[in-house]
Every structure is written in structure tokens, then in C-alpha cells.
Design an enzyme around this catalytic site. Structure first.
Site: not given
Length: 492
Positions: A283, A286, A314, A349, A367, A390
Site C-alpha cells: 500500500e 501504491w 457522463w 479505503n 470522476w 479516482w
């Protein structure tokens, strides 16, 4: 740095490194032998991505803690507000400083600002040194075999792990040489970083302790309490098995090398903890990957990483967005997450992924709307993490989850909050529903609703959209995008 015998001071510019330990710039300033001027600039010159409300609240308390820590070592923290390109050279002239040092930031605007400022200071004969205190690996040092930049997480992290291990964290100096001259600064309270009318930060105060001491306590608590169950339990929002170090890492109250070493040492003392430690460090990986992406693809917060998503249909519905923001979608796991975010400035998360997927796929809102809301409300709002995550959820980003992967919020709630403890905590209006209906209250019989004291449509909303219908609409929109791409490619 420059001649240590000189009495000319060195300016230590704090930024996203609000700590004393493992702070390479601070340690270099101390080692220079020069008097030190500790400076923080509230940068008001950058037009884009000024800190949101929750971040400003955290910044106030983090700066207050840093000032107290520096004072114990004989230094004052000088606060100034404005454009660093003007403030820093002016302070050099004002104090006769011969050197400046800082730890690097990696956001695009900060990179451009710092590069220009560094060149200008050097042209004026000022020594400038910069350091890495925010990442395990510099973004330009992790390359593919062909010498390019990674766009997929797993090979990126394997490349990182193949590099030499991060160096051991550096200890803060016990004392720092104080600059004898008078340096004017501003009062932290005058910056009005905390909300007052209204004061909505009660939940933040109850949840967090900003500052280096708070970060160290948070890390130790994670190692003692949660690390052993992390790999299997990190997706359970009803259990306190995550580290919650993200805001401390963003503001630099703790560095990733400190976290890395502490987790590795904990795993070394307990062989069974190795799997949990590796999962947690991935993590941190990331986070590194997100900064790698933002550094090499600086328009990540504004543009789809995958250009084919530029034509995605969208919806633009302010009411749908508002209902999502307020935790009034009618899907309990989504709404619980949004209420947790509003009250504490943080969200688990797994629930972030569920809530984000709901916005971009069930409601088909762009987003960027979600990114903006998180930016304003998260205490750990981080440009790299926010943009990369996102876009990952939306399917438009690097190594993204495919758009057709659409979380079912009912099944996600039942899997990761099986007895509804998380939902009941943040949605007390649902507290008396049986477990069977806690994630789908609209299916509860009227007698069950009466027994629970719940009036659907009044105390808690009906579902904003039907999951099956919304899923089919999202897949149809994605199919339209794919078909349009195919036609475009054929025409070319």
C-alpha cells in the site's frame, strides 16, 4: 553546503515535511554549522489545487506542533504568506543568508516553482540544496527495462523492490544553532485556517492528533494492534485494522522510510507477521506509484489518462452529486462512508472504492466531481493519490479497474460489513434494523420497518437508483464508447 565558519544563516524551508526526524534538509542545515532560520510559507500564488477545508484545519495544528518542537530545540518557526518566488529571495536579502535548503515536492506546480526559484537563487550566489524526504524512491529513478516510465502498478513495485532498500531513517539533531537577528513572521491564528462560522471540525478534533508526535503514536498503535491482522482484515471497515497514517504521510509528519523500517522490524520479530507486513508495504507502494504517475504525467488530475475516455457520456446532474456528497443515496454502505468522511475527514479505503464506483458508474458523474469533493473534505487529500485513485476507479487511469467492473453496493456491504456494525455507527437511523436488511432497508417488510422505528423516504431515503438498471445503463454507455472508438479507428 557553504563554509561552516560563516555566520551567515541558512534558511530551512519547510513544506510537506513538517517533522524533525528523518528530515534530510533539517539535518543538512544543522550540519552546516550555520545559524538556522526555519521558515514555512503559505503559498497563495498557485491558482490550482489550493488546500481544501479539512487540509487547512490539519495544517494549522501540524504547524502549531512543529513550532513547539522547534522551540524546544531553540528555534522559532517563521511564518509568511504569499508567493515563495518573492518571499524567499526577500528573506535572503533581509538576513544575509548564504544558503537555502528544502525537501522536494513532486506536484507539477511545485516542481515548476521550485526549479525556477532554485535557478534564481543560484544566479544570485546563494547555495541551494534539496533532498528527498517524501518518497522511498525518486520518481525518475524507477524505470522500465526500455528506460521509460511505468503505467502498471505490479511491475512498478517489482522494480522498486529490486532497487537497494531504503536507507535507515535519520535522527533529528538535539539542538540547532539559532539566528541572532530579528526575523518578522506572521501569527498562525491570523491565517484563519480553522473553521469558525460554523465550526464543523468537532469530529476532526475528536479523531486526529496532527503533528509528529501524533504520527509516531498512530504508527506504534498500528504495529501493536492491527498489523498482525492487516492482510485479511484491511478491507473490513467495521474493524480498526488500517494504519490511518495517510494524513501524517501527506503532511510529512512521518516519512515513508520511518514507516518502512518500523514495519520491517515488526515483521522480523514475528515470522507470522511477514505476510501482513508485505501487504501493508504494498500500500505504501501504491502511494509511490501515484507520485510516479503524477510526476511523469502532470495533467493526471485534469485529464483522462486514457484518451479514449474523453468521449465517455457522463451525466451532469447537480442533484445526484449533492445526494452522494451528503450520504443520501439510499445505499447504506455508500452513505455510511460519506457520513464518516464528513464527520472525520477520512474514509476507510474499501468504502472509498465502493462510494467512488457508485458515483462514476451508478450515477455516471464525472470522476473529477468526486476528486474535487475528496480534495476538500479529506484530511489526507493528496494530489497524486487522489487523482490516481479516482481515475483507477473510473477506468480511465493507469492500470485501472475496467469500467465494466461495477461494485454491487449491497453485496459489498454484506461481504465487508456483515453484521452492519459500520453502517450502524454512521447511520444511526438504521441502527435497529435486523442484519438481514441493514444493507437493503427498502426490502424490509413494513412490520420490520415499524419495529425498527424507520420511515423510509423520511428518516432514510429510498435508493437513488436501482442497482440493476444503473449497472445496465453504465455498461451501455461503456459499450457506446467502445463502439465509437472502433468506428473512429476504422475511419482512420
Amino acid at each position: 553546503m557553504a563554509d561552516s565558519a560563516s555566520s551567515s544563516p541558512v534558511i530551512l524551508w519547510f513544506r510537506q515535511d513538517l517533522r524533525l526526524n528523518d528530515n534530510a534538509a533539517l539535518i543538512a542545515a544543522a550540519a552546516s554549522g550555520r545559524p538556522v532560520i526555519a521558515l514555512y510559507i503559505l503559498d497563495t500564488a498557485q491558482a490550482a489545487w489550493q488546500p481544501g477545508g479539512a487540509s487547512l484545519w490539519w495544517l494549522h495544528h501540524s504547524l502549531s506542533a512543529l513550532a513547539a518542537d522547534l522551540h524546544r530545540r531553540g528555534l522559532d518557526l517563521v511564518l509568511r504568506r504569499g508567493d515563495p518566488a518573492a518571499i524567499l529571495p526577500a528573506l535572503v536579502r533581509e538576513t544575509g543568508a548564504a544558503a537555502v535548503c528544502w525537501n522536494r515536492c513532486y506536484e507539477p506546480a511545485a516542481v515548476a516553482r521550485d526549479s525556477t526559484l532554485k535557478a534564481a537563487l543560484k544566479d544570485a550566489g546563494i547555495a541551494v540544496e534539496t533532498f528527498n524526504a517524501s518518497l522511498l524512491f525518486e520518481p525518475w529513478k524507477v524505470k522500465t527495462q526500455s528506460g521509460g516510465w511505468f503505467k502498471v502498478y505490479s511491475p512498478f513495485w517489482r522494480a522498486c523492490r529490486a532497487l537497494p532498500a531504503p536507507a535507515a531513517p535519520l535522527r533529528a539533531p538535539h539542538s540547532l544553532s539559532r539566528y541572532a537577528g530579528a526575523v518578522a513572521g506572521e501569527r498562525l491564528d491570523d491565517w484563519q485556517l480553522r473553521p469558525t462560522r460554523p465550526d464543523w471540525a468537532g469530529g476532526l478534533r475528536a479523531t486526529w492528533q496532527p503533528g509528529e508526535a501524533g504520527a509516531a503514536e498512530r504508527l506504534q498503535d498500528f504495529l501493536d494492534r492491527a498489523l498482525q491482522g492487516y492482510a485479511d482484515g484491511r478491507d473490513r471497515p467495521d474493524r480498526a485494522l488500517t494504519s490511518r497514517l495517510s494524513p501524517h504521510l501527506h503532511f510529512g509528519e512521518i516519512g515513508p522510510r520511518q514507516v518502512w523500517q518500523a514495519v520491517q522490524m515488526a515483521a522480523g520479530q514475528n515470522g507470522a507477521a511477514a505476510r501482513n507486513a508485505e501487504k501493508y508495504l504494498s500500500e505504501i507502494g501504491w502511494r509511490e506509484f501515484s507520485h510516479h504517475l503524477l510526476f511523469h504525467f502532470p495533467d493526471l488530475p485534469e485529464r483522462n489518462f486514457r484518451a479514449d475516455f474523453d468521449a465517455f457520456p457522463w451525466q451532469d446532474d447537480a442533484e445526484l452529486l449533492r445526494r452522494w456528497q451528503k450520504g443520501r443515496t439510499g445505499y447504506p454502505i455508500v452513505d455510511a462512508g460519506m457520513r464518516e468522511l464528513w464527520q472525520t475527514g477520512w474514509m476507510h479505503n474499501r468504502v472509498r472504492m465502493i462510494a467512488a464506483s457508485f458515483l462514476v458508474k451508478h450515477l455516471r458523474q464525472h470522476w473529477r466531481h468526486g476528486q474535487a469533493w475528496f480534495w476538500d473534505t479529506l484530511v489526507d487529500a493528496d494530489l497524486a493519490n487522489n487523482a490516481a485513485s479516482w481515475q483507477w476507479v473510473a477506468g480511465s487511469g493507469a492500470d485501472a479497474a475496467p469500467y465494466f467492473r461495477i461494485f454491487n453496493p449491497i453485496l459489498q456491504g454484506e461481504k465487508f460489513d456483515p453484521d452492519g456494525s459500520y453502517v450502524r455507527r454512521w447511520l444511526p437511523e438504521l441502527a435497529h434494523l435486523p442484519d438481514r436488511y441493514i444493507h437493503k432497508p427498502w426490502l424490509a417488510p413494513a412490520a420490520v420497518l415499524r419495529e425498527a422505528g424507520l420511515r423510509l423516504g423520511q428518516d432514510y431515503p429510498q435508493p437513488l437508483v436501482d442497482h440493476d438498471i444503473a449497472r445496465k445503463a453504465a455498461l451501455a454507455a461503456f459499450a457506446q464508447l467502445r463502439n465509437d472508438d472502433a468506428r473512429t479507428a476504422g475511419a482512420a
